[in-house]
Design an enzyme around this catalytic site. Structure first.
Site, PDB file in Angstrom:
ATOM      1  N   LYS A 164       2.046  -6.476  -1.465  1.00  0.00           N
ATOM      2  CA  LYS A 164       1.767  -5.076  -1.793  1.00  0.00           C
ATOM      3  C   LYS A 164       3.082  -4.450  -2.239  1.00  0.00           C
ATOM      4  O   LYS A 164       4.117  -4.633  -1.594  1.00  0.00           O
ATOM      5  CB  LYS A 164       1.200  -4.413  -0.536  1.00  0.00           C
ATOM      6  CG  LYS A 164       1.215  -2.917  -0.505  1.00  0.00           C
ATOM      7  CD  LYS A 164       0.180  -2.420   0.504  1.00  0.00           C
ATOM      8  CE  LYS A 164       0.602  -1.143   1.200  1.00  0.00           C
ATOM      9  NZ  LYS A 164      -0.458  -0.578   2.032  1.00  0.00           N
ATOM     10  N   ASP A 195       0.510   0.151  -3.897  1.00  0.00           N
ATOM     11  CA  ASP A 195       0.200   1.339  -3.105  1.00  0.00           C
ATOM     12  C   ASP A 195       0.999   2.506  -3.690  1.00  0.00           C
ATOM     13  O   ASP A 195       2.229   2.481  -3.705  1.00  0.00           O
ATOM     14  CB  ASP A 195       0.580   1.113  -1.636  1.00  0.00           C
ATOM     15  CG  ASP A 195       0.064   2.228  -0.733  1.00  0.00           C
ATOM     16  OD1 ASP A 195      -0.507   3.201  -1.262  1.00  0.00           O
ATOM     17  OD2 ASP A 195       0.220   2.107   0.495  1.00  0.00           O
ATOM     18  N   GLU A 221      -4.008   1.086  -4.405  1.00  0.00           N
ATOM     19  CA  GLU A 221      -4.212   1.868  -3.178  1.00  0.00           C
ATOM     20  C   GLU A 221      -3.785   3.325  -3.387  1.00  0.00           C
ATOM     21  O   GLU A 221      -2.671   3.597  -3.845  1.00  0.00           O
ATOM     22  CB  GLU A 221      -3.393   1.213  -2.054  1.00  0.00           C
ATOM     23  CG  GLU A 221      -3.574   1.843  -0.697  1.00  0.00           C
ATOM     24  CD  GLU A 221      -2.890   1.007   0.397  1.00  0.00           C
ATOM     25  OE1 GLU A 221      -2.615  -0.189   0.174  1.00  0.00           O
ATOM     26  OE2 GLU A 221      -2.621   1.567   1.463  1.00  0.00           O
ATOM     27  N   ASP A 246      -6.717   5.115   1.291  1.00  0.00           N
ATOM     28  CA  ASP A 246      -5.903   5.006   2.515  1.00  0.00           C
ATOM     29  C   ASP A 246      -5.714   6.404   3.129  1.00  0.00           C
ATOM     30  O   ASP A 246      -6.462   6.783   4.033  1.00  0.00           O
ATOM     31  CB  ASP A 246      -4.559   4.333   2.226  1.00  0.00           C
ATOM     32  CG  ASP A 246      -3.724   4.151   3.482  1.00  0.00           C
ATOM     33  OD1 ASP A 246      -4.266   4.367   4.586  1.00  0.00           O
ATOM     34  OD2 ASP A 246      -2.520   3.802   3.398  1.00  0.00           O
ATOM     35  N   GLU A 324      -2.712  -6.184   6.455  1.00  0.00           N
ATOM     36  CA  GLU A 324      -1.270  -6.078   6.164  1.00  0.00           C
ATOM     37  C   GLU A 324      -0.512  -5.922   7.483  1.00  0.00           C
ATOM     38  O   GLU A 324       0.435  -5.147   7.566  1.00  0.00           O
ATOM     39  CB  GLU A 324      -1.014  -4.903   5.216  1.00  0.00           C
ATOM     40  CG  GLU A 324      -1.525  -3.573   5.760  1.00  0.00           C
ATOM     41  CD  GLU A 324      -1.280  -2.374   4.856  1.00  0.00           C
ATOM     42  OE1 GLU A 324      -0.935  -2.553   3.680  1.00  0.00           O
ATOM     43  OE2 GLU A 324      -1.442  -1.240   5.351  1.00  0.00           O
TER      44      GLU A 324
END
Ligand code: MUC
Ligand code: MG
Length: 376
Positions: A164, A195, A221, A246, A324
């Site tokens: 990520k 992200d 994300e 998220d 994660e």
């Protein structure tokens, strides 16, 4: 069994390298630990982590500690923790919001009850569907060459094959180019995901996500602000690459709204965002009922907080996007005697009793901000 005491400690743990996010660079990660003791001396421990004080979510570590000590603890002393869900309901009547504080308190009750019953905590949530789960690593050193080296090392050592990248800080076009360089270096050997931590507006998202999709990125994300479910919905229906919620996804009510409006293709679960393990299981049920796949998120907890999340995620049948739960690997030191194990690209789910971790009280004393006289 009756609750005798509940103590809270703010602990600062150094990381192995700076970890760059959109809102903060972590060099010392702050975790909040709590210890609940029963009248007959059994201890239940919990942990939540925050990122950058109050810059990631509203609750700072200091607020979590104060809320528990002043408003939650008095509701619990003398009560039986076996009724942890009923007690959480009572807390909810007296304390609005404060989900991290509630999650921390619920974890201490669950650890205590599971230890009393001499079972792993996951047995209180229907038992295990997984004994291990895939685990991503976040490449966030801030340097492309270093990130590529880190990724290659992770692949060679069979530690991680999901990566990520935090790309919310700085110029979006440069960040997209950085991601694509990393994807080219890794090729088919690993999954690359990004992200954005709410940093883009919709127009920026349109051209960046298109480029990332073309470059082979597997998951986007939280590109937009947490309040912008309408925009998330438009992006989710426009692109083939899945968009994950998220920061916009915390409570069961938020989960319902996102599912109803298709304001994400994937749910990032995180135990503290929902306010605890029981609530996270309910968020997972909403995802399941809506055909939304799940991902086991982290706030970068140390070993105890990671065990809490890992045990809960292990009870969810479908975790299509893995987890994660790499937190302990980012810390220079740990606050438990035993360590979380990683093997063959997966995290091994710790076994009980409780969350399966033994707190190292000397380490807690060493890293705690306050003088911890009550730990013995
Ligand atoms: C986040 O935004 O998901 C999780 C992994 C990481 O590197 O940062 C966290 C928070
Ligand atoms: Mg995130």
């Amino acid at each position: 069994m009756k609750i005798h005491s509940l103590e809270v400690y703010i602990v600062d743990l150094p990381t192995i390298r700076p970890h760059h996010l959109a809102m903060h660079t972590i060099v010392t990660q702050t975790i909040v630990l709590a210890c609940m003791r029963s009248e007959d001396g059994i201890e239940g421990w919990g942990e939540v982590a925050t990122i950058g004080g109050a810059s990631y979510f509203e609750e700072s570590p200091e607020v979590i500690k104060l809320t528990i000590e002043k408003y939650i603890s008095p509701l619990l002393i003398g009560k039986n923790p076996i009724n942890f869900d009923a007690l959480s309901h009572t807390i909810g009547i007296h304390v609005k919001g404060n989900y991290f504080a509630k999650a921390l308190v619920e974890a201490t009750m669950i650890d205590l009850v599971a230890k009393y019953k001499n079972v792993p905590s996951y047995e209180l949530f229907g038992g295990q569907c997984h004994t291990s789960l895939p685990v991503a690593w976040t490449l966030a050193s801030g340097d492309t060459v270093r990130d590529i080296e880190e990724a290659k090392h992770c692949l060679e050592t069979k530690r991680h094959n999901i990566f990520k990248l935090k790309i919310g800080k700085g110029d979006p076009k440069k960040n997209v180019a950085h991601v694509i360089k990393i994807k080219e270096a890794i090729g088919g050997a690993g999954s690359v995901r990004v992200d954005v931590n709410q940093a883009w507006d919709e127009a920026t998202s349109l051209y960046c996500i298109e480029a990332l999709e073309d470059g082979g990125v597997d998951l986007i994300e939280q590109p937009l602000m947490s309040w912008n479910n309408e925009g998330m919905s438009r992006l989710s229906s426009r692109f083939k690459v899945p968009i994950m919620a998220d920061e916009s996804l915390g409570t069961i009510q938020e989960a319902y709204q996102i599912a109803k409006n298709r304001a994400a293709d994937v749910f990032a679960l995180k135990v503290p965002k929902a306010g605890g393990l029981t609530a996270t299981k309910k968020v997972a049920a909403i995802a399941e009922a809506s055909g939304i796949p799940m991902y086991g998120g982290t706030m970068i907890e140390s070993s105890l907080g990671t065990a809490i999340c890992a045990q809960l995620y292990s009870t969810i049948p479908e975790m299509k996007f893995g987890t994660e739960l790499f937190g302990p690997l980012l810390f220079k030191d740990n606050i438990t005697v035993n360590q979380i194990e990683y093997e063959n690209f997966e995290i091994i789910i710790p076994n009980g009793p409780g969350f399966g971790m033994v707190v190292d009280k000397e380490k807690v004393k060493h890293y705690s901000r306050e003088t911890v006289s009550s730990i013995n």
